[in-house]
Design a protein around this motif. Structure first.
Motif, PDB file in Angstrom:
ATOM      1  N   ARG A  46       0.835  -1.196   0.000  1.00 41.11           N
ATOM      2  CA  ARG A  46       0.000   0.000   0.000  1.00 41.11           C
ATOM      3  C   ARG A  46       0.879   1.259   0.000  1.00 41.11           C
ATOM      4  O   ARG A  46       0.592   2.236  -0.690  1.00 41.11           O
ATOM      5  CB  ARG A  46      -0.928  -0.015   1.220  1.00 41.11           C
ATOM      6  N   THR A  47       1.945   1.220   0.767  1.00 40.69           N
ATOM      7  CA  THR A  47       2.833   2.380   0.840  1.00 40.69           C
ATOM      8  C   THR A  47       3.445   2.683  -0.527  1.00 40.69           C
ATOM      9  O   THR A  47       3.640   3.832  -0.903  1.00 40.69           O
ATOM     10  CB  THR A  47       3.956   2.116   1.862  1.00 40.69           C
ATOM     11  N   ASP A  51      -0.163   5.112  -1.245  1.00 35.80           N
ATOM     12  CA  ASP A  51       0.094   6.310  -0.455  1.00 35.80           C
ATOM     13  C   ASP A  51       0.636   7.494  -1.258  1.00 35.80           C
ATOM     14  O   ASP A  51       0.264   8.637  -0.994  1.00 35.80           O
ATOM     15  CB  ASP A  51       1.043   5.991   0.708  1.00 35.80           C
ATOM     16  N   HIS A  55      -2.326   9.455   0.048  1.00 31.02           N
ATOM     17  CA  HIS A  55      -2.096   9.668   1.474  1.00 31.02           C
ATOM     18  C   HIS A  55      -2.297  11.147   1.782  1.00 31.02           C
ATOM     19  O   HIS A  55      -1.748  12.022   1.100  1.00 31.02           O
ATOM     20  CB  HIS A  55      -0.676   9.227   1.857  1.00 31.02           C
ATOM     21  N   GLY A 316       6.966   5.586  -4.340  1.00 33.18           N
ATOM     22  CA  GLY A 316       6.472   4.732  -3.275  1.00 33.18           C
ATOM     23  C   GLY A 316       7.611   4.002  -2.584  1.00 33.18           C
ATOM     24  O   GLY A 316       7.593   3.774  -1.372  1.00 33.18           O
ATOM     25  N   LEU A 319       9.186   6.274  -0.253  1.00 33.28           N
ATOM     26  CA  LEU A 319       8.292   6.433   0.889  1.00 33.28           C
ATOM     27  C   LEU A 319       8.408   5.207   1.809  1.00 33.28           C
ATOM     28  O   LEU A 319       8.439   5.329   3.050  1.00 33.28           O
ATOM     29  CB  LEU A 319       6.857   6.577   0.358  1.00 33.28           C
ATOM     30  N   ALA A 320       8.463   4.018   1.192  1.00 33.23           N
ATOM     31  CA  ALA A 320       8.559   2.793   1.984  1.00 33.23           C
ATOM     32  C   ALA A 320       9.886   2.731   2.732  1.00 33.23           C
ATOM     33  O   ALA A 320       9.960   2.263   3.874  1.00 33.23           O
ATOM     34  CB  ALA A 320       8.406   1.579   1.069  1.00 33.23           C
ATOM     35  N   MET A 323       9.332   5.411   5.519  1.00 30.87           N
ATOM     36  CA  MET A 323       8.297   5.112   6.516  1.00 30.87           C
ATOM     37  C   MET A 323       8.523   3.774   7.202  1.00 30.87           C
ATOM     38  O   MET A 323       8.311   3.641   8.407  1.00 30.87           O
ATOM     39  CB  MET A 323       6.915   5.077   5.840  1.00 30.87           C
TER      40      MET A 323
END
Lengths: 361, 506
Positions: A46-47, A51, A55, A316, A319-320, A323
């Motif tokens: 999902r991330t 997102d 997001h 992403g 981001l992953a 995060m």
């Protein structure tokens, strides 16, 4: 026993479906890999895929990034797809991208602080010529001496990187930069800057050029004799010679076009999001574009979609990393899976899968 | 002599053609037995059945008194039958010994295998070094690898398919010495060829196939090459059915055409000269691999030659590529349908575009007129009765005969001044072949100069006005086809030439 049976003609349904199937398989295998790394696979997927776009906190930053990243990927991949369709393998788009950026930025830096309307168009021309000239090296070596364009174009990437480093440390170094490597920031030079065309979208001239290239190549491949010859040469070289195609001319045209487009991508990057010539300016767009080209099945529209998808996994992925602390190598492996599965399921468009024992012929 | 292998009533039918029709013959121990016939006579199908590659529809085989029903090549090898194919299956990047080990079910350790290879190669006079890479070997040496691969299995019957087609005369001499030695030791050899002199030199007996049937069995040494050719071709070599009309002026003139071969197994063209008149069909016969492909390339423009070597109504066109030649109405249809005359994965519309873009005006300033191309493809499909659901279908989905009709029709409908076709009816069913020949006759009647390159003598005698033979890249002077006797054709085909060198070398 499973065996493959060649279809009388390629299945249209599977040609469309295989990229989607490859993405699905990548999600499954990637999720498994993330799970083995101790991350929640659903959250990780999902991330990466959801997102960046939706997001509430990150999307306002990452949504424009989608076009910023996809632009150069699509522009380069469109050029590469022409050669790949003709069986001419330009693996050195990364080098052509660097040389295009250097040529374009070189014009701006040489004329600094000239403020004229024609500066940016001049840089665009220089960027295309820089990439084209770098691609002519493997083209001429191939047509004259039968060298392998894969090796020559690839190795020229490393030469280009050295040229880039030398420029960043020497000729193009910012005289007002306090001795740090890297050129002036072109974003602070209005006549040379490749600015956002619509604020907050990430849409800059490079993205516009990518869309134009998609349309132009689509027309070329479906409506023009050159596109027909490119497709013919890739599918059936002997039939292409019979049809009157000159293989050497095709090598020069395909390498030249892909080099020019990669050079343009480099120019738009250095004048826009990148801003300056520096060591490490190139971020692997030229190599990722090879994946994009194949993920898009060498079709212009497919490449457009594949470029956006790949940009998404880039953003992403970052981001992953940020995060969830997923290592960058795992993100790269994830991207590699995409190509792997795409090539793997490709067999479905040309073959039936039959279960059961082969009957005696 | 007792029969080693007896074949009775063997029948195999493919859609549209009976490849073998109640074929029966026998081979004795230690006999060199020739299987003689034109291309398409059914030789390959027959030996494929003996080697277990193809299952017969009917008939039976007996090997050493026991019923022999090989389900696969490995079953055939276990029963003592080995085969050397015309096309080698070797890996360039592996050594001789590694290649041989790959073909064995239980290869011995490499050192023992190398020793065995040396032993066999010395015993049979086949010089070969086990650790050399196959990539560096000549065609003759590659064939030795295949032969030794077979000999290591101690075969009772060795099948050789057109073994001399890629060999130099010296290599042929070595091969024949080996085969004679093998035969003397009791191995039976089934030797497939259409080179008559070779068979007369080597073989004890010959079984002659024509159109899937055994037509004769004889001792080739007691027959002349012309007699053998007559049996092979059939006595009914019909004179051209149409009256030899009045050919017009010379359209295409080829003089002193030489072309070094682009690939190592190809044949170089040597000093070829001929001319073709408007409304005339020139038939060029010869055994495959004697320069047919190269001649077509030189005439279609795929291979550039000196400008003056090919002239159209006196104008030099030798240096023109395929596109410019089409512009001046010199058209061609190559032998290989899939991959040369047509792109397999492209639709018939796209394949129409492939050669007709220039003459049919299917492109304007570089932009393609697909509706016009589709209309032209439909015109070809309708005029030549091509069986296909429509022009959107891929070329590879068509049967050989239908695709060939499309390929020929595509050129014929472009109103050529000169049309060159190579093997127009190869692998094509009888009705499609007849339609293609008729279309070539009609085209000539309308004033086109037609050159037909073919291995099918019946075909050439049926449609040609004049006949010439291509042998090792040289073309005999053309002669009027009408009244040409079999003996004369045999001499022109010159199957005897290359073999005389082998005699001397022995």
């Amino acid at each position: 026993m499973i065996r493959l049976e060649k279809r009388p003609q390629p299945s249209r349904a599977w040609t469309v479906a295989t990229p989607l199937l490859a993405v699905a398989l990548t999600m499954v295998a990637g999720g498994l890999m993330f799970a083995l790394l101790g991350k929640d696979p659903v959250v990780a997927i999902r991330t990466i895929f959801w997102d960046p776009l939706f997001h509430e906190q990150f999307a306002s930053y990452s949504r424009p990034q989608l076009l910023v990243k996809a632009g150069p990927l699509i522009l380069i991949a469109i050029g590469l797809s022409l050669g790949f369709r003709a069986g001419i393998w330009n693996i050195g788009a990364e080098g052509q991208y660097i040389m295009g950026a250097l040529a374009g930025a070189g014009v701006a830096l040489a004329l600094y602080p000239l403020d004229a309307w024609f500066l940016f168009p001049l840089m665009v021309v220089a960027g295309a010529l820089g990439g084209w000239a770098w691609a002519m090296i493997p083209a001429i070596l191939k047509t004259r001496f039968r060298t392998n364009e894969i090796l020559v174009s690839l190795l020229l990437v490393y030469v280009a990187e050295q040229v880039l480093a030398s420029m960043a440390l020497g000729l193009m170094k910012n005289p007002e930069g306090g001795g740090f490597p890297g050129s002036r920031n072109l974003q602070h030079y209005p006549a040379a800057a490749n600015t956002e065309l619509i604020a907050g979208t990430g849409m800059h001239w490079g993205v516009a050029a990518a869309f134009i290239a998609v349309i132009a190549v689509y027309v070329l491949l479906t409506r023009h004799i050159l596109g027909f010859q490119i497709r013919l040469a890739g599918q059936s070289p002997r039939a292409a010679r019979f049809a009157g195609v000159n293989p050497n001319a095709l090598v020069v045209i395909c390498l030249g076009l892909s080099g020019a487009l990669a050079g343009l991508a480099g120019l738009f990057e250095v004048a826009g999001p990148g801003g300056r010539i520096n060591i490490g300016f190139n971020q692997g767009y030229g190599f990722t574009a090879i994946i994009v080209a194949f993920l898009g099945r060498l079709h212009p529209v497919g490449i457009l979609l594949a470029g956006l998808l790949m940009a998404l996994t880039y953003i992403g992925g970052e981001l992953a990393q940020f995060m969830l602390g997923i290592p960058s190598a795992a993100i790269q492996a994830f991207q590699g899976m995409l190509l792997f599965f795409l090539l793997g399921v490709d067999v479905l468009s040309n073959y039936h899968i039959r279960l059961g024992r082969r009957r005696a012929a | 002599m007792t029969a080693l292998l007896t074949v009775e009533g063997l029948t195999k039918a493919y859609p549209g053609v009976i490849a073998n029709d109640h074929v029966g013959f026998d081979i004795a121990q230690g006999e060199v037995h020739a299987l003689l016939g034109e291309n398409g006579a059914g030789k390959s199908t027959l030996v494929k059945m003996i080697y277990g590659l193809v299952q017969p529809d009917a008939g039976r085989m007996t090997l050493r008194g026991k019923p022999y029903v090989p389900a696969s090549p490995s079953a055939a090898r276990k029963a003592g039958v080995a085969m050397v194919f015309q096309h080698f299956s070797l890996f360039d990047a592996l050594s001789v010994a590694e290649n041989i080990a790959l073909g064995m079910e239980t290869p011995p350790p490499m050192r023992r295998l190398a020793a065995r290879i040396r032993e066999v190669s010395e015993t049979y006079g086949l010089p070969l070094t086990p650790d050399r890479l196959v990539g560096g070997l000549s065609a003759g040496e590659r064939q030795r690898v295949e032969i030794i691969r077979c000999l290591l299995q101690d075969p009772r019957l060795l099948i050789m398919d057109e073994p001399t087609s890629v060999l130099t005369p010296q290599e042929v001499a070595i091969l024949f010495a080996t085969l004679r030695k093998l035969a003397a030791e009791g191995t039976a050899i089934l030797y497939i060829s259409h080179k008559l002199e070779e068979i007369r030199t080597l073989c004890d007996r010959a079984t002659i196939l024509r159109r899937g049937r055994v037509v004769e069995s004889c001792n080739p040494r007691e027959k002349s090459a012309a007699q053998l050719a007559e049996m092979m071709v059939g006595t009914k070599l019909t004179a051209p059915s149409r009256a030899g009309g009045n050919p017009g002026g010379v359209v295409l003139e080829v003089s002193g055409l030489s072309l070094p071969s682009a690939n190592p197994f190809g044949t170089s063209l040597r000093d070829i000269s001929f001319s073709v008149r408007a409304g005339e069909i020139l038939g060029i016969g010869g055994v495959a691999g004697n320069g047919q492909d190269e001649l077509l390339d030189a005439l279609s423009g795929e291979a550039a030659v000196t400008p003056g070597a090919v002239r159209l109504r006196g104008r030099p066109i030798g240096a023109l590529g395929p596109g410019p030649r089409r512009r001046v109405a010199v058209l061609a249809a190559p032998e290989e349908r899939l991959g040369h005359a047509a792109a397999p994965d492209m639709s018939l519309t796209e394949n129409a575009m492939l050669t007709a873009a220039i003459r049919e005006g299917l492109a304007a300033r570089g932009f393609l007129k697909w509706p016009a191309a589709k209309a032209f493809a439909e015109k070809v499909i309708a005029a030549f009765d091509v069986r296909t659901p429509g022009p959107g279908n891929a070329a590879r989905s068509l049967s050989g005969g239908n695709l060939q009709k499309f390929v020929i029709g595509r050129e014929v409908l472009q109103r050529p001044e000169v049309l060159v076709v190579n093997q127009p009816t190869w692998g094509v069913d009888a009705s499609a072949a007849a339609a293609i020949r008729q279309s070539l006759l009609d085209l000539a009647a309308s004033g086109t100069a037609v050159i037909v390159i073919s291995q099918d003598l019946d075909e050439l005698m049926e449609i040609s006005d004049r006949f010439a033979a291509l042998n090792e890249g040289r073309l005999s002077p053309p002669r009027p086809a009408q009244g040409l006797t079999l003996e004369e054709i045999g001499l022109m085909l010159g199957g005897a030439h290359d073999m005389e060198v082998a005699h001397v070398a022995e």
